[in-house]
Scaffold this motif. Sequence first.
Motif, short mmCIF file in Angstrom:
data_model
loop_
_atom_site.label_atom_id
_atom_site.label_comp_id
_atom_site.label_asym_id
_atom_site.label_seq_id
_atom_site.Cartn_x
_atom_site.Cartn_y
_atom_site.Cartn_z
N GLN A 51 0.76 -1.25 0.03
CA GLN A 51 0.10 0.06 0.19
C GLN A 51 0.69 1.35 -0.12
OE1 GLN A 51 -3.41 0.18 -0.28
NE2 GLN A 51 -3.13 2.14 -0.69
N TRP A 52 1.92 1.19 1.00
CA TRP A 52 2.84 2.44 0.80
C TRP A 52 3.35 2.70 -0.56
CZ3 TRP A 52 5.92 0.67 5.64
CH2 TRP A 52 5.19 0.71 6.72
N GLU A 53 3.64 1.64 -1.33
CA GLU A 53 4.42 1.69 -2.56
C GLU A 53 3.32 2.45 -3.45
OE1 GLU A 53 7.49 0.76 -3.64
OE2 GLU A 53 8.16 0.73 -1.61
N ARG A 54 2.21 1.84 -3.57
CA ARG A 54 0.97 2.45 -4.23
C ARG A 54 0.76 3.80 -3.96
NH1 ARG A 54 -1.32 -2.71 -3.50
NH2 ARG A 54 -2.45 -1.94 -1.89
N ASP A 55 0.72 4.24 -2.77
CA ASP A 55 0.60 5.51 -2.33
C ASP A 55 1.86 6.66 -2.63
OD1 ASP A 55 -1.81 4.70 -1.35
OD2 ASP A 55 -1.16 4.73 0.84
N GLY A 56 3.03 5.97 -2.93
CA GLY A 56 4.22 6.64 -3.13
C GLY A 56 4.86 7.28 -1.82
N LEU A 57 4.40 6.90 -0.53
CA LEU A 57 5.09 7.31 0.53
C LEU A 57 4.67 6.47 1.79
CD1 LEU A 57 2.81 8.94 2.81
CD2 LEU A 57 2.40 9.94 0.53
N VAL A 58 5.70 6.50 2.83
CA VAL A 58 5.66 5.88 3.78
C VAL A 58 4.98 6.81 4.92
CG1 VAL A 58 6.94 4.87 5.81
CG2 VAL A 58 7.65 4.52 3.61
N PRO A 59 3.94 6.41 5.59
CA PRO A 59 3.13 7.45 6.56
C PRO A 59 4.15 7.68 7.74
CG PRO A 59 1.83 5.14 6.29
CD PRO A 59 3.36 5.07 5.59
N ARG A 60 3.78 9.23 7.92
CA ARG A 60 4.76 9.75 8.93
C ARG A 60 4.72 9.00 10.02
NH1 ARG A 60 6.38 14.83 8.86
NH2 ARG A 60 6.84 15.71 10.78
N SER A 61 3.63 8.27 10.76
CA SER A 61 3.53 7.50 12.09
C SER A 61 4.36 6.36 11.87
CB SER A 61 2.12 6.95 12.08
OG SER A 61 1.92 5.96 11.08
N ASN A 110 12.04 12.00 0.94
CA ASN A 110 11.40 12.56 2.03
C ASN A 110 10.96 13.90 2.03
OD1 ASN A 110 11.50 10.02 3.32
ND2 ASN A 110 13.03 10.58 4.57
N GLY A 111 10.58 14.58 0.86
CA GLY A 111 10.18 15.99 0.57
C GLY A 111 8.67 16.22 1.15
N VAL A 112 7.98 15.33 1.11
CA VAL A 112 6.52 15.19 1.40
C VAL A 112 6.35 15.40 2.89
CG1 VAL A 112 4.41 13.89 1.29
CG2 VAL A 112 5.75 13.92 -0.66
N HIS A 113 7.12 14.73 3.69
CA HIS A 113 7.05 14.58 4.98
C HIS A 113 8.04 15.65 5.76
CE1 HIS A 113 3.75 12.09 5.16
NE2 HIS A 113 4.50 10.60 5.13
N GLY A 114 9.12 16.08 5.02
CA GLY A 114 10.31 16.69 5.58
C GLY A 114 10.03 17.93 6.32
N ASP A 115 10.85 17.73 7.66
CA ASP A 115 10.78 18.98 8.35
C ASP A 115 12.06 19.46 8.46
OD1 ASP A 115 8.04 18.55 9.60
OD2 ASP A 115 8.93 16.73 10.02
N ILE A 116 13.16 18.89 8.21
CA ILE A 116 14.50 19.29 7.91
C ILE A 116 15.11 18.76 6.68
CG2 ILE A 116 16.85 18.68 9.29
CD1 ILE A 116 15.13 17.61 11.79
N TYR A 117 15.57 19.83 5.98
CA TYR A 117 16.15 19.61 4.59
C TYR A 117 17.60 20.03 4.61
CZ TYR A 117 11.29 19.73 3.30
OH TYR A 117 9.90 19.29 2.99
#
Length: 195
Positions: free
Chosen positions: A37-47, A167-174
């Motif tokens: 599911q994460w692969e389909r969504d294109g991201l790993v949930p922040r949780s 990690n740009g979608v969830h990133g807090d520190i770049y």
Amino acid sequence: MSDFEFREPAVVSEELRMLRDQARRFVKDVVEPHGEQWERDGLVPRSIFRELGDLGLLGARYPESCGGSELGPMASVVLAEEFSRSSFGGFASSVNVHTDMSLAHIVHRGTEEQQQRYLPAAVAGEKIGAICVTEPHAGSDVAGIKTRAVRDGDDWVINGSKTFITNGVHGDIYIVAARTDPDVKPRFCTKSLRR
């Protein structure tokens, strides 16, 4: 999961064996049931980063003063190997970029104030690190980057373009790769590592 079974070298400490077991359980219990599911969504949930932080898996190689376990660089190798066993590349990449590409720059090049400001939350999985290297015209060739960072008083002004920010979608520190001096030519280590 691959049928390949890793044979652990004798030099792995008991702490690293425990780390390996914990990471392996996490992959089996959390990643494998949800990875597709994460692969389909294109991201790993922040949780998931918070769960990894709660287990101590995000700071295994970092100083205790920042919430880490100080298990050294072999901890990164053990974790990367276990995370890649799932074959869900998005998960392994997201976590490894957080722990070993973005946080590592703060540990090795950051000031004490920066380390105390960013690392505890990142090691806990409350803040997620991203890496900004790839540019539209240069790909991931660091020698070809054109993004500039120019000093403006106590600050830096960054001007340029980045793409494919892990990690740009969830990133807090770049962590941003930029040139501070356009006249300096890139240098590469060409010496052989063999003696």
